[in-house]
Design a protein around this motif. Structure first.
Motif, PDB file in Angstrom:
ATOM      1  N   GLN A  29      98.748  73.750  72.908  1.00 46.51           N
ATOM      2  CA  GLN A  29      98.867  74.934  72.837  1.00 46.51           C
ATOM      3  C   GLN A  29     100.005  76.068  72.082  1.00 46.51           C
ATOM      4  O   GLN A  29      99.912  76.779  71.582  1.00 46.51           O
ATOM      5  CB  GLN A  29      98.951  75.879  74.513  1.00 46.51           C
ATOM      6  CG  GLN A  29      97.310  75.426  75.352  1.00 46.51           C
ATOM      7  CD  GLN A  29      96.347  76.165  74.267  1.00 46.51           C
ATOM      8  OE1 GLN A  29      95.203  75.396  73.155  1.00 46.51           O
ATOM      9  NE2 GLN A  29      95.884  77.657  74.254  1.00 46.51           N
ATOM     10  N   ASP A  30     101.266  75.054  73.217  1.00 46.58           N
ATOM     11  CA  ASP A  30     102.641  75.361  72.640  1.00 46.58           C
ATOM     12  C   ASP A  30     103.083  75.723  70.862  1.00 46.58           C
ATOM     13  O   ASP A  30     103.408  75.903  70.337  1.00 46.58           O
ATOM     14  CB  ASP A  30     103.596  74.913  72.856  1.00 46.58           C
ATOM     15  CG  ASP A  30     104.504  75.483  74.399  1.00 46.58           C
ATOM     16  OD1 ASP A  30     103.393  76.294  75.048  1.00 46.58           O
ATOM     17  OD2 ASP A  30     104.812  76.063  75.014  1.00 46.58           O
ATOM     18  N   LEU A  31     102.130  74.499  70.473  1.00 41.35           N
ATOM     19  CA  LEU A  31     102.734  73.804  68.855  1.00 41.35           C
ATOM     20  C   LEU A  31     101.528  73.794  67.496  1.00 41.35           C
ATOM     21  O   LEU A  31     101.990  73.715  66.486  1.00 41.35           O
ATOM     22  CB  LEU A  31     102.984  72.114  69.175  1.00 41.35           C
ATOM     23  CG  LEU A  31     104.308  71.723  70.170  1.00 41.35           C
ATOM     24  CD1 LEU A  31     104.817  70.529  69.829  1.00 41.35           C
ATOM     25  CD2 LEU A  31     105.585  72.618  69.877  1.00 41.35           C
ATOM     26  N   LYS A  32     100.437  73.918  68.294  1.00 43.02           N
ATOM     27  CA  LYS A  32      99.468  73.880  67.476  1.00 43.02           C
ATOM     28  C   LYS A  32      99.812  74.968  65.804  1.00 43.02           C
ATOM     29  O   LYS A  32      99.014  74.509  65.007  1.00 43.02           O
ATOM     30  CB  LYS A  32      97.942  73.649  67.688  1.00 43.02           C
ATOM     31  CG  LYS A  32      97.631  74.918  68.511  1.00 43.02           C
ATOM     32  CD  LYS A  32      96.145  75.285  69.203  1.00 43.02           C
ATOM     33  CE  LYS A  32      95.631  76.645  70.171  1.00 43.02           C
ATOM     34  NZ  LYS A  32      94.536  76.771  70.269  1.00 43.02           N
ATOM     35  N   GLY A  33     100.234  76.083  66.341  1.00 40.13           N
ATOM     36  CA  GLY A  33     100.259  76.857  65.673  1.00 40.13           C
ATOM     37  C   GLY A  33     101.489  76.519  64.327  1.00 40.13           C
ATOM     38  O   GLY A  33     101.097  77.275  63.807  1.00 40.13           O
ATOM     39  N   LYS A  34     102.014  75.976  64.817  1.00 42.38           N
ATOM     40  CA  LYS A  34     103.255  74.872  63.761  1.00 42.38           C
ATOM     41  C   LYS A  34     102.713  74.187  62.984  1.00 42.38           C
ATOM     42  O   LYS A  34     103.733  74.088  61.803  1.00 42.38           O
ATOM     43  CB  LYS A  34     104.143  74.317  63.987  1.00 42.38           C
ATOM     44  CG  LYS A  34     104.634  75.603  65.332  1.00 42.38           C
ATOM     45  CD  LYS A  34     106.234  74.919  66.028  1.00 42.38           C
ATOM     46  CE  LYS A  34     106.948  75.819  67.294  1.00 42.38           C
ATOM     47  NZ  LYS A  34     108.135  75.141  68.330  1.00 42.38           N
ATOM     48  N   PHE A  35     101.155  74.074  62.758  1.00 46.86           N
ATOM     49  CA  PHE A  35     100.563  73.074  61.823  1.00 46.86           C
ATOM     50  C   PHE A  35      99.474  73.698  60.752  1.00 46.86           C
ATOM     51  O   PHE A  35      98.706  74.403  61.548  1.00 46.86           O
ATOM     52  CB  PHE A  35      99.584  71.750  62.546  1.00 46.86           C
ATOM     53  CG  PHE A  35     101.183  70.659  63.693  1.00 46.86           C
ATOM     54  CD1 PHE A  35     101.436  69.856  62.850  1.00 46.86           C
ATOM     55  CD2 PHE A  35     101.435  71.555  64.403  1.00 46.86           C
ATOM     56  CE1 PHE A  35     102.368  69.338  63.546  1.00 46.86           C
ATOM     57  CE2 PHE A  35     102.452  70.784  64.947  1.00 46.86           C
ATOM     58  CZ  PHE A  35     102.952  69.685  64.249  1.00 46.86           C
ATOM     59  N   ASP A  36      98.964  73.438  60.197  1.00 41.31           N
ATOM     60  CA  ASP A  36      98.103  73.703  59.475  1.00 41.31           C
ATOM     61  C   ASP A  36      96.664  73.504  59.859  1.00 41.31           C
ATOM     62  O   ASP A  36      95.099  74.589  59.702  1.00 41.31           O
ATOM     63  CB  ASP A  36      98.119  72.488  57.965  1.00 41.31           C
ATOM     64  CG  ASP A  36      99.218  73.707  56.596  1.00 41.31           C
ATOM     65  OD1 ASP A  36      99.730  74.403  57.459  1.00 41.31           O
ATOM     66  OD2 ASP A  36      99.187  72.108  56.365  1.00 41.31           O
ATOM     67  N   CYS A  37      96.695  72.474  60.690  1.00 38.18           N
ATOM     68  CA  CYS A  37      95.413  72.381  61.716  1.00 38.18           C
ATOM     69  C   CYS A  37      95.801  71.481  62.753  1.00 38.18           C
ATOM     70  O   CYS A  37      96.219  70.181  62.867  1.00 38.18           O
ATOM     71  CB  CYS A  37      94.124  71.516  60.403  1.00 38.18           C
ATOM     72  SG  CYS A  37      94.484  70.295  59.465  1.00 38.18           S
ATOM     73  N   SER A  38      94.023  71.861  63.663  1.00 35.97           N
ATOM     74  CA  SER A  38      95.344  71.028  64.348  1.00 35.97           C
ATOM     75  C   SER A  38      93.350  70.537  65.325  1.00 35.97           C
ATOM     76  O   SER A  38      92.704  71.557  65.039  1.00 35.97           O
ATOM     77  CB  SER A  38      95.449  71.543  65.639  1.00 35.97           C
ATOM     78  OG  SER A  38      95.211  72.998  66.085  1.00 35.97           O
ATOM     79  N   ALA A  39      93.604  69.749  66.198  1.00 35.28           N
ATOM     80  CA  ALA A  39      92.372  69.500  66.983  1.00 35.28           C
ATOM     81  C   ALA A  39      92.453  68.836  68.444  1.00 35.28           C
ATOM     82  O   ALA A  39      93.438  67.950  68.778  1.00 35.28           O
ATOM     83  CB  ALA A  39      90.981  68.248  66.684  1.00 35.28           C
ATOM     84  N   GLN A  94      86.420  70.069  64.236  1.00 34.13           N
ATOM     85  CA  GLN A  94      88.078  71.088  64.705  1.00 34.13           C
ATOM     86  C   GLN A  94      89.006  71.599  63.671  1.00 34.13           C
ATOM     87  O   GLN A  94      89.517  72.202  62.719  1.00 34.13           O
ATOM     88  CB  GLN A  94      88.896  71.079  66.063  1.00 34.13           C
ATOM     89  CG  GLN A  94      87.993  70.528  67.268  1.00 34.13           C
ATOM     90  CD  GLN A  94      88.484  70.283  68.521  1.00 34.13           C
ATOM     91  OE1 GLN A  94      89.753  70.287  68.580  1.00 34.13           O
ATOM     92  NE2 GLN A  94      87.732  69.574  69.235  1.00 34.13           N
ATOM     93  N   VAL A  95      89.588  70.374  62.547  1.00 36.31           N
ATOM     94  CA  VAL A  95      90.626  70.625  61.657  1.00 36.31           C
ATOM     95  C   VAL A  95      89.762  70.994  61.245  1.00 36.31           C
ATOM     96  O   VAL A  95      91.307  72.114  60.443  1.00 36.31           O
ATOM     97  CB  VAL A  95      90.969  68.967  61.657  1.00 36.31           C
ATOM     98  CG1 VAL A  95      91.649  68.613  62.600  1.00 36.31           C
ATOM     99  CG2 VAL A  95      90.286  68.460  61.226  1.00 36.31           C
ATOM    100  N   VAL A 145      97.041  66.768  66.447  1.00 33.02           N
ATOM    101  CA  VAL A 145      95.531  66.433  66.828  1.00 33.02           C
ATOM    102  C   VAL A 145      96.495  65.573  68.673  1.00 33.02           C
ATOM    103  O   VAL A 145      96.671  65.097  68.397  1.00 33.02           O
ATOM    104  CB  VAL A 145      94.718  65.427  65.919  1.00 33.02           C
ATOM    105  CG1 VAL A 145      93.513  64.298  66.804  1.00 33.02           C
ATOM    106  CG2 VAL A 145      94.219  65.783  64.949  1.00 33.02           C
ATOM    107  N   VAL A 146      95.145  65.920  69.271  1.00 33.07           N
ATOM    108  CA  VAL A 146      95.428  65.770  70.638  1.00 33.07           C
ATOM    109  C   VAL A 146      94.467  64.483  71.555  1.00 33.07           C
ATOM    110  O   VAL A 146      92.958  65.281  71.176  1.00 33.07           O
ATOM    111  CB  VAL A 146      95.957  66.320  72.172  1.00 33.07           C
ATOM    112  CG1 VAL A 146      95.733  65.685  73.086  1.00 33.07           C
ATOM    113  CG2 VAL A 146      96.674  67.178  71.823  1.00 33.07           C
ATOM    114  N   ASP A 147      94.230  63.162  71.184  1.00 29.05           N
ATOM    115  CA  ASP A 147      93.194  62.485  71.674  1.00 29.05           C
ATOM    116  C   ASP A 147      93.811  61.801  73.257  1.00 29.05           C
ATOM    117  O   ASP A 147      94.374  60.980  73.662  1.00 29.05           O
ATOM    118  CB  ASP A 147      93.212  60.933  71.010  1.00 29.05           C
ATOM    119  CG  ASP A 147      93.012  61.380  69.216  1.00 29.05           C
ATOM    120  OD1 ASP A 147      91.528  62.239  69.619  1.00 29.05           O
ATOM    121  OD2 ASP A 147      93.631  61.191  68.481  1.00 29.05           O
ATOM    122  N   ASP A 148      92.630  62.777  74.277  1.00 28.15           N
ATOM    123  CA  ASP A 148      92.903  62.201  75.260  1.00 28.15           C
ATOM    124  C   ASP A 148      91.706  61.813  76.258  1.00 28.15           C
ATOM    125  O   ASP A 148      90.475  61.349  76.144  1.00 28.15           O
ATOM    126  CB  ASP A 148      92.622  64.211  75.793  1.00 28.15           C
ATOM    127  CG  ASP A 148      92.655  63.571  77.647  1.00 28.15           C
ATOM    128  OD1 ASP A 148      93.965  63.391  77.865  1.00 28.15           O
ATOM    129  OD2 ASP A 148      92.386  64.233  78.218  1.00 28.15           O
TER     130      ASP A 148
END
Length: 463
Positions: free
Chosen positions: A218-228, A248-249, A280-283
């Motif tokens: 949540q803290d970092l995803k805004g700093k990237f072009d795409c996230s998942a 998602q991406v 990307v977070v692979d949980d």
């Protein structure tokens, strides 16, 4: 030949199969009357052992299957006794008798043994008949529902924990800052030179890996072009996992990510991410093979990309980090201060203190929780529905294991912890369940326990 093991899943079936194999050897070739029955029984039992091992991985087997499994296990002990008696009867009195009296005695002994062997042969036939009847009965009463291979089909209770507001979380600020530092530090290189970086969070079930990873996300995803952010789970549907990443991406609807196979989805993801910065977070990754598939979707042609993985297994974490530039982060249990804070927050209103007469038992309960957030939340939720009386809290403290089983409000705890149990091989499940013979909170000596495991046939003497 490696010695057979006793298992909670199969009883002594493995031992029985080994002994039946011995009876089919050259040493017992002269007993032609029972060899055919033994061969038939061996095939029947081998099939049943395979089925029992498969059923042992099902978290909630059908009630009829449970009955059938218990019947087969109990029969395995009867079979072992019958086979031992038969083998003993043919192994004794091999030496030649000397003297007339000894010959007479030996003749009578042989006559008795002949009857005994015939009786043992009938016993083996009877046992085979019982095994077939048990199998037939199970077939008659089955509803026709196939065994599910899904080990994680129900809603994962961790899915709800990640939506807790950050202000409600306890003890997460420090580990979150450490993870962010590992992800953002550039090791003296410019961002254009920096490769894809992976941080793998490792810890047992209920330690808060998913919650920690989600807060960092949540803290970092805004700093990237795409996230998942996605949960992989113990028995993943790989095409669903890869389509979720693609959706998602790329911000496409899931229905628009359909492809012929996993390979095609991987190509689509890789092509889309080729010129973009992604996070990307692979949980909850459970095995290396799963990671080997997922990692193929992430191109290394662009820079400053970041991946977080979470897992319970060290070998998986090492595999994730060895693929790219990576760090392993071992999540720590909560210290007593944060444990107490989480415990009290769930039980008392803001500004309200724990009553003095409950402070000692509260500390004892927290010691039992060992800083495991999931356990603290579970026990505090249980106590929230009881009267604030010292004797009641002491009862909970003294029976925390049984309380977890009985209280429906914390079934999620048992669900999460059971995943670790079902991931164990059959012989280790047996070793773990054997601990129930000890009194709760008693000290268990390692050497004595291992000797018991060996004596019971749960593990081998070597290794």
């Amino acid at each position: 030949m490696e010695a057979a093991l006793v298992s909670v899943a199969t009883g002594v079936l493995e031992l029985v199969l080994g002994k039946l194999g011995t009876l089919l050897g050259d040493e017992y070739r002269r007993f032609k009357g029972v060899r055919k029955e033994i061969k038939s029984l061996t095939h029947e039992l081998a099939a049943m052992e395979t089925f029992l091992l498969k059923m042992s991985e099902v978290e909630d087997p059908d009630a009829q299957d449970k009955v059938w499994m218990n019947e087969v296990r109990e029969l395995s002990y009867d079979m072992e006794n019958a086979i031992d008696d038969f083998m003993q009867s043919v192994d004794d009195k091999d030496e030649k008798p000397d003297g007339f009296i000894e010959k007479i005695k030996n003749s009578f002994w042989k006559l008795g043994m002949l009857n005994f062997r015939r009786r043992s042969g009938r016993d083996i036939q009877d046992l085979k008949k019982q095994i077939i009847e048990v199998g037939d009965r199970n077939g008659r009463y089955r509803t026709g529902v196939a065994i599910s291979n899904s080990k994680n089909a129900t809603v994962d209770p961790r899915a709800l924990t990640i939506f807790e507001h950050a202000s409600k979380l306890v003890g997460i600020d420090e580990p979150k800052a450490e993870i962010i530092k590992l992800l953002t530090q550039e090791d003296g290189r410019t961002s254009a030179e920096e490769p894809l970086k992976v941080v793998s969070i490792v810890g047992s079930g209920g330690t808060g890996k998913t919650t920690l990873a989600y807060q960092v996300y949540q803290d970092l995803k805004g700093k990237f072009d795409c996230s998942a952010f996605l949960s992989v789970s113990r028995n993943p549907d790989m095409i669903h996992i890869m389509r979720t990443i693609h959706s998602q991406v790329s911000h496409q609807e899931y229905s628009k990510t359909e492809a012929a196979n996993v390979q095609q989805v991987i190509i689509n993801i890789s092509n889309f991410l080729a010129d973009k910065r992604y996070f990307v977070v692979d949980d909850d990754i459970w095995d290396i093979d799963t990671w080997d598939i997922i990692k193929c979707a992430f191109p290394t042609t662009s820079y400053s990309n970041r991946i977080i993985t979470t897992t319970r297994l060290n070998n998986v974490a090492h595999s994730c980090c060895s693929t790219f530039s990576g760090h392993i982060y071992y999540i720590r249990p909560l210290d007593m201060v944060h444990s107490r804070q989480l415990f009290h927050r769930r039980l008392f209103k803001p500004g309200e203190n724990c009553p003095s007469y409950l402070q000692e038992v509260s500390e004892q309960i927290l010691e039992k929780c060992h800083g495991l957030p999931l356990a603290i939340v579970a026990i505090s939720g249980l106590l929230a529905n009881t009267r604030r009386e010292e004797n009641i809290w002491n009862q909970v403290k003294d029976s925390i294991g049984r309380a977890l089983e009985r209280n429906p409000s914390i079934e999620g705890v048992m669900k999460i912890l059971s995943l670790s149990y079902f991931d164990l091989p059959p012989y280790l499940k047996t070793c773990l369940l054997y601990l129930s013979i000890y009194l709760e909170d008693s000290t268990i000596g390692k050497k004595g326990l291992i000797k018991r495991w060996i004596a019971e046939g749960f593990i081998h003497t070597e290794g």
